[in-house]
Each structure stands twice: as C-alpha cells, then as structure tokens.
Design a protein around this motif. Sequence first.
Motif, PDB file in Angstrom:
ATOM      1  N   ARG A 118      38.254 -46.601 -30.810  1.00  0.00           N
ATOM      2  CA  ARG A 118      37.185 -47.400 -30.207  1.00  0.00           C
ATOM      3  C   ARG A 118      36.324 -48.177 -31.182  1.00  0.00           C
ATOM      4  O   ARG A 118      35.493 -48.964 -30.783  1.00  0.00           O
ATOM      5  CB  ARG A 118      36.252 -46.515 -29.356  1.00  0.00           C
ATOM      6  N   THR A 137      38.688 -52.202 -35.371  1.00  0.00           N
ATOM      7  CA  THR A 137      39.506 -53.255 -34.772  1.00  0.00           C
ATOM      8  C   THR A 137      40.598 -53.645 -35.737  1.00  0.00           C
ATOM      9  O   THR A 137      40.338 -54.150 -36.819  1.00  0.00           O
ATOM     10  CB  THR A 137      38.641 -54.476 -34.458  1.00  0.00           C
ATOM     11  N   ARG A 165      43.752 -48.694 -28.329  1.00  0.00           N
ATOM     12  CA  ARG A 165      43.860 -49.355 -27.030  1.00  0.00           C
ATOM     13  C   ARG A 165      43.790 -50.853 -27.219  1.00  0.00           C
ATOM     14  O   ARG A 165      43.156 -51.344 -28.152  1.00  0.00           O
ATOM     15  CB  ARG A 165      42.686 -48.935 -26.138  1.00  0.00           C
ATOM     16  N   THR A 201      41.811 -53.582 -26.305  1.00  0.00           N
ATOM     17  CA  THR A 201      40.460 -53.616 -25.738  1.00  0.00           C
ATOM     18  C   THR A 201      40.090 -54.976 -25.181  1.00  0.00           C
ATOM     19  O   THR A 201      39.073 -55.139 -24.539  1.00  0.00           O
ATOM     20  CB  THR A 201      39.417 -53.250 -26.806  1.00  0.00           C
ATOM     21  N   HIS A 202      40.916 -55.959 -25.430  1.00  0.00           N
ATOM     22  CA  HIS A 202      40.572 -57.300 -24.968  1.00  0.00           C
ATOM     23  C   HIS A 202      41.846 -58.112 -24.859  1.00  0.00           C
ATOM     24  O   HIS A 202      42.810 -57.873 -25.568  1.00  0.00           O
ATOM     25  CB  HIS A 202      39.626 -57.945 -25.997  1.00  0.00           C
TER      26      HIS A 202
END
Lengths: 355, 262, 290
Positions: free
Chosen positions: B15, B18, B60, B62-63
Amino acid sequence: MSLPRASGYFRTRYAQDTALLETRTQKAAALAFAAALAAYPFVAGPLALDLANQVLLGSIGAVALMLLTGYAGQISLGHAGLLAAGAFTGGILFKELGAPFWVTLPAAALVGAGLGIAFGLPSLRLRGLYLAVSTLALHFIVIHAGAEYETRRGFSTGIVIDPPRIGDWVLRDARAWYFVLLAFAVANLLFSLNLLRARTGRAWRAVHGREAVAEALGISVRRAKLAAFVVSSAITAVAGCLFAYYRGFVSVEAFSLYLTIQYVAMIIIGGMGSLLGAVLGTVFVTVFPYAIEAAMRLLGLADRLASVVFAVNYAAFGLVMILFLVLEPQGLVGIWRRVQDWFLLWPFKQRPLSK
Amino acid sequence: MTLLKLENVEVAYHRVITAVQGVSLQVAQGAIVALLGTNGAGKTTTLRAISGFIGLDDARVTHGAIHYDGARIENQPPHRVTERGIALVPERSKVFENLSVRENLEAVVPRPGSDRRQRIATVYEMFPTLAALRRREAGYLSGGERQMLAIGSALACDPRLLLVDELSQGLAPLVVQQLAARLQAIRRELGTTILLVEQNAQVALDIADHGYVMESGRIVLDGSPERLRAHQDVREFYLGGGEERRSYREVKQYRRSRRWYG
Amino acid sequence: MQLAVNITVLASIYALICCGYVLIYRVSRVLSLAHGELMMLGAYGLYATASLFSGHPLLAVAAAAGLALAVGAAVYAALMWRMTGESVLAAVLATIALGILLRGLMVLFFGTQTQYPLRDLGWTNASFDVGGGARISAVGAALVLGTALVYGSLFAFLRGTRWGLRMRAAGQNPLLAAQRGVRLHGIYALAWALATFTGGMAGMLLASDAGLEGTLVTIGLKAFPAALVGGLDSLLGALVGSLIVAGAEVLLIYYVDPLLSDVVPFVVLLAMLVLRPWGLFGSREELDRV
C-alpha cells in the motif's frame, strides 16, 4: 548552562542511556504499577490471588520461551520437558537427599542448562520444522525418563514435596508465595531485558534475522544458539522447580504436550518478539479456563457440562488459538500497539506500513 | 487490433511503495513488443500485474486499468487470467526441477477448449531439442534448454498472449539469439502475441515490432525499434554506444530525468 | 515368526498413518500435527455410521470413508487455506490448535467412554494361523492388506495420472503450477481429503482392534517419526521408515523393556535427525527450505 530537556530523550550521561526508565512519566507510572502490585494480595480474594500466583509463575517460563523462540528464532516444542526436568530435579533431590530449596533451585538451573545443551545441539544443524521436531522428540524422552523414575521408585502417583523453609518459617501462605513469585518474576524480567539489550541479545536478533549475515559480521552463530537454549532452559527448569514447590507435588502427567502448547500459545497470543507479549500472553492463557468457566456459569450450562469442563476448555482454547493465528498474528501486543497508536495519533489516522 | 492495453496503471507494494506509476502501453494482436529498462525499473512488476500474480507479494493495482481482449483483468485471481489465455514465462524458478521434460509439459492445464496432445506436439515441433530430451529430468538441463522448456510449458497452455520475463538472463549470446529466433517463429506460425521484458536491448529490438523503455516505474520512451535505436540515450545506456564516462549517480538521477522529460 | 507378524502389522499401522503426513507435507510443506485427532475423528465417524446403519455394516464403512474424505477437504477449506502464506511455524501451530479443538469437540459429542465400533457393526475380530506358529487377527490382516492397497493406489495415482502429476508439480513449485493453470486450492483440498481418508481408515481399523479411546491419538503422534525417518516428502520413505520404527519398537519391547514402546520412535527419530535430517528418501533441499 542548562540544556533544554523538555523531550526527556536528551541524554548527557551514559547512565541515562542505559536506564530502563527515562522520563518522569515513565518513572511515575512504574511506581504506581509497583504500588498496585504490592497492594494486590491484600485486596484480592483467594481465587484471584491463586490466579496471580499462577500468572507470575507462568510468566517465568513464558519469558524464557520468548527469549528462545521470539528473539533468537529457535523453535522449541520441548518446553514441558524442561519444566518437568526442573520439577523432577527438585523432587528427586528432596526425596533422595532431603535437600533444601537453596540446593534444589540452583541444581534445577544446572540440570536445565545441561539439558539446554542437549536440546540446543540439533539447532546447529537444523532449522524451523526439523528443529521443532527434534525438540519434540527430546521432550518425549525426558518425560519417559521421569515416568521411569516414578515407576521404578514406586512413586506411581507422584512425588510429594515439602514446602520450602528457612529455619522455622515455612512458605505456605498464598500471600507469601505471591511476593516470592513476584520477586522471581521481576528478577527474571529484568535479567531478560538486560540480556536482550546486551551483546548476547543483539547476537540473537542477528541470528534470527539472517544467519549467514550474522556469521559474516563475526557473531559466532553456534555460540549464540547454544547460549539461547542454555539460558532459556535454565530459567525454565527453575520455573519447573518452583512449580513443584508451589503445588507441593511432582507427577509426570502434569507435563504433557498440552503444557508445551499452552506456553507456545502464550508467546504467540501475546505477540512474538516482545517481553510484554510474553507477560500479556501468560495472563491470557492462565485466566482463560476460569473465564470459560465463568462464561459457562453465566450461560447456565455449568451443570450440564460439569463432567466435561476440561473438554470445553480444550475446544475453546483451540478455537481461540486458531483465531489469533488467522486474524491477529501479532498477538495482544499488536492490539496494544494499535490502541496506543490510535490515542497517540488522534485525530490523525495512520495505516501501518505492512500487515 | 489491440490485444492488451494498460491505461495509467499504478502498482503499489504494501500500500505504500509505488513500483509502477502511470504506465500506459499497448500490444497489438500478433505483435512482439519489447519492454526495456534496467534493474528496478518496474518491468517485472508490470508483467506480474498483467498475469495476476502480484497479490502474493502484497501488491495491488491501485490505479488505472488493464484491458485484455475487451475485458478488464487487473486484480483478478490468477487462474482467471490464465484461463483467458495469458501465460507467463517467469524470471526465476521456471521449470519443475524434479519432473522430466515430458512431465513438465503434461502437468500444464491448457486453456479450456484446447487439445492438450496437439499443443504438446506443437511444442516438440517448435523445440526439437526438447523432443530429444523428453525423459531428462528438468533439473539436469542446461540453461538454454531450461529456458526452452520454460517457454515450451507456457506454450502448452495454448496462450494468446505470451509474457516473457528476462529471456536472456544467464544465457550465452548465441543461445539467446536462437531463442529470440524461436520467439519469432512462435509468433509467425502460431500467431501468439508476445510481450518481452528484456535487459539486453540489442536482442529485444532485433525481433520487436514496437518497444517501450521503463525507468523508475514510468514509461519514458516508446517507439519503433529504428527510432529507439537512433535515440541518443538508448544508444548510450542500453546499447553501449556512449562516448564519455559518467558516474552512475549523475547518469541515473540528473541527466536522464532532464533528458527523458525534456 | 510371531515377531515378524507383529512388526508387519505395526509397520502397516504406522505406514497408513504416515501417508497422511507425507501427502500434506508434500503439497504444502506443513507437518499436520492434527493427524492423530483426525484419525480419531474417522474412528468416531465409523462408530456413528455403525449405529446409524445398523444391520448394513458395509454401508456404514463406506459412509464413514466418505465422511473422512469430506472432513479432510472441509478442514482445508475452513482453516488451512488461510495459512498458506504464513510461516511454517504458524501453520504447524494452526494444526496443533485444530487438533486441540477437535479433541475437545469429540469429547463433548461422544463422551469419554471407550467405544467398540466393531461390535456395533456386527463383526468379530477372529484370529487365524499364518504358519510358523504365528497368529494374526482379522483386523491385523485387514491393516496389512489395506496399507498395501492404499500405497499401491497412491503410487499409481501420483506417477501415472495427470492429476497426480499436477499434485507433484504443485508440491515442488506452487507458483509455477498456478501459472500453468493448475488449481492449487483443489490440489491442496484433495491432499487433505486423501490424508484424512487414510488416517481415518487407520483410526477405524485400530478402533476395531482395541476399542475407541484417547490413546488413539498417541499412536498418531508416534507415527510421525516414521514419516520423518523415511523423508517427509517421500511415500516410499514412509513405508521404509515405518518398517524401521516398527521393527525397532517390537524388538526392543520384546528383548529389552515393554515400557519403552512409547519412546522408541522418538529415539529413532533423534538418531535420524542427527545423522541425516532429511530422512532416507527425502529431498535434501527440504532442509534449507524452511
């Protein structure tokens, strides 16, 4: 010139650096806690006092196991065997030689240390699952030796031990036991805290993290591992001997695999890698059966299930352990830290970096 | 027709870290597309995000979105993605060491509707070496043979899109050239689309129809192989055509960022 | 000669239990210490179906077998799949906790009395001659035959069929297997189902022989050294390991001291861990994997 000291973390002397309590708030809190502990036996009923005694006694073994598994990373499933060794040393020395407690306790420590070497030798070659299995095997062998002693010397129902005595005064009263056990537990905790802050503790953490790197840094991995086993086992054996004196009775049935699991549960539920976790875990696991009983009484099931209350305990214990393993791997300490964070950071929110 | 399209994809680990930021790329059906970049650029993460296996590392998407054949496949469970016909040839640990070559190929579960025997026969045709080594245990294969087996077992899934992570890693240049030729054959004869992640820009640009260059989680350059080869920075940092010596720090942080975004 | 028969029967018991340990370890690297309790659950299953289908013993046995399979898959689906990412210690502790939970539940549901499922089925445990002055009980013979059948089928399944192959592949490299389309959850559930089935079978046979009581679990615990001695990921190793441990146990009981029976497997285990930790037929890398 007076230097600004508002944060309390500004240290000018080495003594300040090594002190366990730094700020005034910490010292005040510790004092209040100590006062509460000292006052406890005078306000608590007999059941609560016995519970407290059990918690104090259990914490000694739990802290020892935390040192071994939580900090040094050596998985051990032989804890009950070491407790038994300590208890049997006390019992055997008492029965055969009539030895007093100031002989049996150090003797138990020595026996524990010796067994620690035996339990620890496999750790030089094995890791993880295989190490756990080897400690399990040693546990069974120790228990078998104890059972052999019992049958051969005719103590098939167990060995009775007289309570410790100094001159005319006999240690029998629960309140007196409370202070004795409190002294032992606090001494053990302080010893462990300092050991962890010293070179040995750092070596353990290094070995736990990456053995190869620790070796490369000049830490004798072999010595660190054996030291972990020896220290932990010696403390555990002393706990076992104390346990024998507290109950006045030594019998091999009390030291089953389930006892080992309870201790392992204490450090898992408490939270691995933290002495606070060991203590919290001990409180949880010790109080748990009583809580279950109280819950049963509340639900009105007490009569119907009276004969199988141990089975209810078993099932509930297994369930709770599973829940902690699945939902909260960091244990009670994890929950405690999250509560702390919430208060410290309010009204901000912080998400932890990793689960 | 675009088979795979990444739109502004962002992938984060735990989380907070990046690894891939705002990556957009397209792979046309039947094309070989190369994804270049140095270590830590985020290429493998991108491949993993496409194949659906990033959940294991607590990562994940995330975008952004990953479109495959008209459907959105980001953050889908891995077997869903595999069922749609995307096969990944991983960077490491790419074969079953204790199984024979034949067993490696037979353990594969082909895409629903494919004939397993047919696929395995195709693999043997494409890689005659594997056919000869049918009974050899995979752990005893040489590096090049192992890579062949890895590609072969991915092919046995009957994929429409083949993701190849680091084709040339640890292999001799001649072997790499042979493998690159095999990839071209696969595209030619089977019509499989290939997305190739490579550090060896030379080999990749030789066989690709289109190339992307990744840097610190972003796409910094894209174009045809000719254009990329002609680009000064690509020549300097990936193809070894630079004249002056530069310190790594200067190269990585300052000069490059000015150049790429300038 | 009687000694040889005893060793064979004991080895069969251990081998039957061990194949559960090996199956689960092979696919998930977890030593399931709940196996003893699952064995007992299987035996209780037989006891339950025997009363349910009284008068149809074969149906009861079949139902109990099916139940064991279902329970194994259920254990995976309810608990063990959540542990697949966690450390080995956490997973092993989860199995231990599961065992404790099952033990408590079994006592709550079935009580602590010893049961005799064989009687409820309406069969008797006759014993007959095997030659050389040795005798074997019907249950003993069933154990030996059953073990042989189970191992034969497992070997055929793992080596010969495609799903057996996929199971082996998933055990070696789960990530790669998943990338090649193998459904890992299905494989793991199958492993757990088969393990519980064989363990349950062992439990049922043992309960038929000596009655259903708490000591069944200790036998389960005594069997895992046999699995380790042979190598935790090798079925052949489990067979050989069981023979060695059973042989040592029977011979030492006969010639030295009957009280040694509980501790002999662990002494053999310790010796093996000192000499060759990965067992006789285990793969060496297992040692460093943890």
